[in-house]
Design a protein around this motif. Structure first.
Motif, PDB file in Angstrom:
ATOM      1  N   ASP A 117     -15.284  14.826  12.775  1.00 31.52           N
ATOM      2  CA  ASP A 117     -14.642  13.564  13.158  1.00 31.52           C
ATOM      3  C   ASP A 117     -14.532  12.571  11.998  1.00 31.52           C
ATOM      4  OD1 ASP A 117     -14.368  14.483  15.722  1.00 31.52           O
ATOM      5  OD2 ASP A 117     -16.182  13.520  16.466  1.00 31.52           O
ATOM      6  N   THR A 118     -14.855  13.000  10.785  1.00 31.25           N
ATOM      7  CA  THR A 118     -14.824  12.119   9.621  1.00 31.25           C
ATOM      8  C   THR A 118     -13.653  12.494   8.710  1.00 31.25           C
ATOM      9  OG1 THR A 118     -17.223  11.869   9.706  1.00 31.25           O
ATOM     10  CG2 THR A 118     -16.145  11.273   7.653  1.00 31.25           C
ATOM     11  N   LEU A 119     -12.864  11.485   8.353  1.00 27.90           N
ATOM     12  CA  LEU A 119     -11.731  11.691   7.458  1.00 27.90           C
ATOM     13  C   LEU A 119     -11.971  10.956   6.146  1.00 27.90           C
ATOM     14  CD1 LEU A 119      -8.768  10.929   9.886  1.00 27.90           C
ATOM     15  CD2 LEU A 119      -9.515  13.182   9.118  1.00 27.90           C
ATOM     16  N   SER A 120     -11.577  11.563   5.047  1.00 25.32           N
ATOM     17  CA  SER A 120     -11.541  10.893   3.749  1.00 25.32           C
ATOM     18  C   SER A 120     -10.083  10.585   3.458  1.00 25.32           C
ATOM     19  CB  SER A 120     -12.111  11.795   2.652  1.00 25.32           C
ATOM     20  OG  SER A 120     -13.467  12.080   2.910  1.00 25.32           O
ATOM     21  N   VAL A 121      -9.798   9.318   3.164  1.00 28.78           N
ATOM     22  CA  VAL A 121      -8.428   8.873   2.956  1.00 28.78           C
ATOM     23  C   VAL A 121      -8.377   8.046   1.676  1.00 28.78           C
ATOM     24  CG1 VAL A 121      -6.529   7.497   3.915  1.00 28.78           C
ATOM     25  CG2 VAL A 121      -7.994   8.830   5.443  1.00 28.78           C
ATOM     26  N   SER A 122      -7.314   8.221   0.895  1.00 26.80           N
ATOM     27  CA  SER A 122      -7.132   7.407  -0.308  1.00 26.80           C
ATOM     28  C   SER A 122      -5.739   6.787  -0.287  1.00 26.80           C
ATOM     29  CB  SER A 122      -7.328   8.242  -1.576  1.00 26.80           C
ATOM     30  OG  SER A 122      -6.344   9.234  -1.663  1.00 26.80           O
ATOM     31  N   ALA A 123      -5.601   5.644  -0.966  1.00 29.38           N
ATOM     32  CA  ALA A 123      -4.322   4.948  -1.051  1.00 29.38           C
ATOM     33  C   ALA A 123      -4.285   4.122  -2.327  1.00 29.38           C
ATOM     34  CB  ALA A 123      -4.127   4.045   0.159  1.00 29.38           C
ATOM     35  N   ASN A 124      -3.092   3.886  -2.835  1.00 29.05           N
ATOM     36  CA  ASN A 124      -2.895   2.998  -3.975  1.00 29.05           C
ATOM     37  C   ASN A 124      -2.413   1.647  -3.470  1.00 29.05           C
ATOM     38  OD1 ASN A 124      -3.522   5.030  -5.841  1.00 29.05           O
ATOM     39  ND2 ASN A 124      -1.440   5.784  -5.801  1.00 29.05           N
ATOM     40  N   PHE A 125      -2.649   0.593  -4.247  1.00 22.48           N
ATOM     41  CA  PHE A 125      -2.186  -0.725  -3.827  1.00 22.48           C
ATOM     42  C   PHE A 125      -1.782  -1.563  -5.031  1.00 22.48           C
ATOM     43  CE2 PHE A 125      -6.680  -1.461  -4.676  1.00 22.48           C
ATOM     44  CZ  PHE A 125      -6.652  -2.643  -5.406  1.00 22.48           C
ATOM     45  N   ILE A 126      -0.952  -2.551  -4.752  1.00 21.74           N
ATOM     46  CA  ILE A 126      -0.677  -3.643  -5.684  1.00 21.74           C
ATOM     47  C   ILE A 126      -0.667  -4.915  -4.851  1.00 21.74           C
ATOM     48  CG2 ILE A 126       1.838  -3.329  -5.559  1.00 21.74           C
ATOM     49  CD1 ILE A 126       1.881  -4.404  -8.509  1.00 21.74           C
ATOM     50  N   CYS A 127      -1.434  -5.904  -5.288  1.00 24.46           N
ATOM     51  CA  CYS A 127      -1.494  -7.200  -4.607  1.00 24.46           C
ATOM     52  C   CYS A 127      -1.005  -8.266  -5.573  1.00 24.46           C
ATOM     53  CB  CYS A 127      -2.918  -7.541  -4.173  1.00 24.46           C
ATOM     54  SG  CYS A 127      -3.485  -6.580  -2.773  1.00 24.46           S
ATOM     55  N   HIS A 128      -0.157  -9.129  -5.068  1.00 23.04           N
ATOM     56  CA  HIS A 128       0.323 -10.281  -5.825  1.00 23.04           C
ATOM     57  C   HIS A 128      -0.340 -11.513  -5.227  1.00 23.04           C
ATOM     58  CE1 HIS A 128       3.547  -7.822  -7.561  1.00 23.04           C
ATOM     59  NE2 HIS A 128       3.642  -7.302  -6.359  1.00 23.04           N
ATOM     60  N   ARG A 129      -0.995 -12.296  -6.047  1.00 18.93           N
ATOM     61  CA  ARG A 129      -1.657 -13.511  -5.572  1.00 18.93           C
ATOM     62  C   ARG A 129      -0.875 -14.720  -6.061  1.00 18.93           C
ATOM     63  NH1 ARG A 129      -7.401 -15.403  -7.657  1.00 18.93           N
ATOM     64  NH2 ARG A 129      -6.078 -16.272  -9.257  1.00 18.93           N
ATOM     65  N   PHE A 130      -0.532 -15.588  -5.129  1.00 18.01           N
ATOM     66  CA  PHE A 130       0.218 -16.798  -5.427  1.00 18.01           C
ATOM     67  C   PHE A 130      -0.672 -17.994  -5.132  1.00 18.01           C
ATOM     68  CE2 PHE A 130       2.895 -13.485  -3.683  1.00 18.01           C
ATOM     69  CZ  PHE A 130       3.888 -13.355  -4.632  1.00 18.01           C
ATOM     70  N   ARG A 131      -0.875 -18.845  -6.108  1.00 14.06           N
ATOM     71  CA  ARG A 131      -1.653 -20.072  -5.922  1.00 14.06           C
ATOM     72  C   ARG A 131      -0.919 -21.201  -6.645  1.00 14.06           C
ATOM     73  NH1 ARG A 131      -7.913 -19.823  -7.111  1.00 14.06           N
ATOM     74  NH2 ARG A 131      -7.907 -18.877  -5.070  1.00 14.06           N
ATOM     75  N   ARG A 132      -0.830 -22.334  -5.975  1.00 13.94           N
ATOM     76  CA  ARG A 132      -0.097 -23.464  -6.554  1.00 13.94           C
ATOM     77  C   ARG A 132      -0.663 -23.825  -7.924  1.00 13.94           C
ATOM     78  NH1 ARG A 132      -0.361 -29.095  -3.728  1.00 13.94           N
ATOM     79  NH2 ARG A 132      -0.998 -27.694  -2.097  1.00 13.94           N
ATOM     80  N   ASN A 133       0.224 -24.116  -8.851  1.00 10.61           N
ATOM     81  CA  ASN A 133      -0.108 -24.541 -10.220  1.00 10.61           C
ATOM     82  C   ASN A 133      -0.808 -23.464 -11.043  1.00 10.61           C
ATOM     83  OD1 ASN A 133       1.000 -27.080  -9.681  1.00 10.61           O
ATOM     84  ND2 ASN A 133      -0.944 -27.828  -8.878  1.00 10.61           N
ATOM     85  N   GLU A 134      -0.701 -22.208 -10.629  1.00 20.08           N
ATOM     86  CA  GLU A 134      -1.240 -21.098 -11.416  1.00 20.08           C
ATOM     87  C   GLU A 134      -0.175 -20.027 -11.539  1.00 20.08           C
ATOM     88  OE1 GLU A 134      -4.894 -19.373 -10.126  1.00 20.08           O
ATOM     89  OE2 GLU A 134      -5.926 -21.286  -9.981  1.00 20.08           O
ATOM     90  N   ARG A 135      -0.344 -19.202 -12.533  1.00 17.70           N
ATOM     91  CA  ARG A 135       0.599 -18.102 -12.685  1.00 17.70           C
ATOM     92  C   ARG A 135       0.328 -17.049 -11.610  1.00 17.70           C
ATOM     93  NH1 ARG A 135      -1.400 -13.519 -15.302  1.00 17.70           N
ATOM     94  NH2 ARG A 135      -3.477 -13.757 -16.178  1.00 17.70           N
ATOM     95  N   ILE A 195       0.866  -1.176   0.000  1.00 15.29           N
ATOM     96  CA  ILE A 195       0.000   0.000   0.000  1.00 15.29           C
ATOM     97  C   ILE A 195       0.903   1.226   0.000  1.00 15.29           C
ATOM     98  CG2 ILE A 195      -1.752   1.266   1.287  1.00 15.29           C
ATOM     99  CD1 ILE A 195      -2.618  -1.469   2.427  1.00 15.29           C
ATOM    100  N   SER A 196       0.584   2.188  -0.870  1.00 14.47           N
ATOM    101  CA  SER A 196       1.415   3.386  -0.971  1.00 14.47           C
ATOM    102  C   SER A 196       0.552   4.616  -1.218  1.00 14.47           C
ATOM    103  CB  SER A 196       2.428   3.230  -2.107  1.00 14.47           C
ATOM    104  OG  SER A 196       1.754   3.143  -3.343  1.00 14.47           O
ATOM    105  N   ASN A 197       1.190   5.757  -1.177  1.00 18.36           N
ATOM    106  CA  ASN A 197       0.538   7.049  -1.453  1.00 18.36           C
ATOM    107  C   ASN A 197      -0.712   7.244  -0.606  1.00 18.36           C
ATOM    108  OD1 ASN A 197       2.530   7.385  -3.363  1.00 18.36           O
ATOM    109  ND2 ASN A 197       1.238   6.843  -5.077  1.00 18.36           N
ATOM    110  N   VAL A 198      -0.612   6.944   0.673  1.00 18.77           N
ATOM    111  CA  VAL A 198      -1.744   7.142   1.585  1.00 18.77           C
ATOM    112  C   VAL A 198      -1.885   8.641   1.829  1.00 18.77           C
ATOM    113  CG1 VAL A 198      -2.674   6.644   3.870  1.00 18.77           C
ATOM    114  CG2 VAL A 198      -1.334   4.903   2.652  1.00 18.77           C
ATOM    115  N   ARG A 199      -3.088   9.163   1.563  1.00 20.80           N
ATOM    116  CA  ARG A 199      -3.322  10.604   1.665  1.00 20.80           C
ATOM    117  C   ARG A 199      -4.635  10.892   2.375  1.00 20.80           C
ATOM    118  NH1 ARG A 199      -2.130   8.942  -3.116  1.00 20.80           N
ATOM    119  NH2 ARG A 199      -4.128   9.141  -4.095  1.00 20.80           N
ATOM    120  N   ILE A 200      -4.625  11.860   3.257  1.00 22.00           N
ATOM    121  CA  ILE A 200      -5.881  12.390   3.811  1.00 22.00           C
ATOM    122  C   ILE A 200      -6.374  13.420   2.802  1.00 22.00           C
ATOM    123  CG2 ILE A 200      -6.962  13.686   5.675  1.00 22.00           C
ATOM    124  CD1 ILE A 200      -4.825  12.510   7.546  1.00 22.00           C
ATOM    125  N   THR A 201      -7.525  13.143   2.209  1.00 24.87           N
ATOM    126  CA  THR A 201      -8.037  14.001   1.143  1.00 24.87           C
ATOM    127  C   THR A 201      -9.132  14.952   1.611  1.00 24.87           C
ATOM    128  OG1 THR A 201      -9.574  12.263   0.459  1.00 24.87           O
ATOM    129  CG2 THR A 201      -7.433  12.337  -0.651  1.00 24.87           C
TER     130      THR A 201
END
Length: 85
Positions: free
Chosen positions: A24-42, A13-19
């Motif tokens: 008492d309410t915050l708006s927050v955004s973030a970017n992400f990249i997830c890598h999924r690993f499963r046996r016998n799959e790319r 998770i990167s680029n976490v920003r309070i927008t």
């Protein structure tokens, strides 16, 4: 017999920003990249952004709303994305 499919993920998770803030309410955004690993799959990569509405209270910060936006032209080749949600 039963075949068990183990899946592992690694997310960054990167680029976490309070927008925005409204009391008492915050708006927050973030970017992400997830890598999924499963046996016998790319290895599959999922890239996108998450927008949060957080509420600050006496018991801490709670997530009131989360919206996940996957940066993909089509989801068919990505397979299941429920683990991100």
């Amino acid at each position: 017999g039963t075949v068990t499919s183990t899946m592992e993920t690694a997310c960054m998770i990167s680029n976490v920003r309070i927008t925005g803030r409204d009391g008492d309410t915050l708006s927050v955004s973030a970017n992400f990249i997830c890598h999924r690993f499963r046996r016998n799959e790319r290895i599959r990569q999922y890239v996108g952004a998450t927008n949060y509405t957080l509420v600050v209270g006496d018991s801490g910060i709670k997530i009131a709303r989360r919206v996940v936006v996957i940066d993909a032209h089509e989801l068919g080749s990505l397979g299941s994305v429920s683990f991100i949600l």
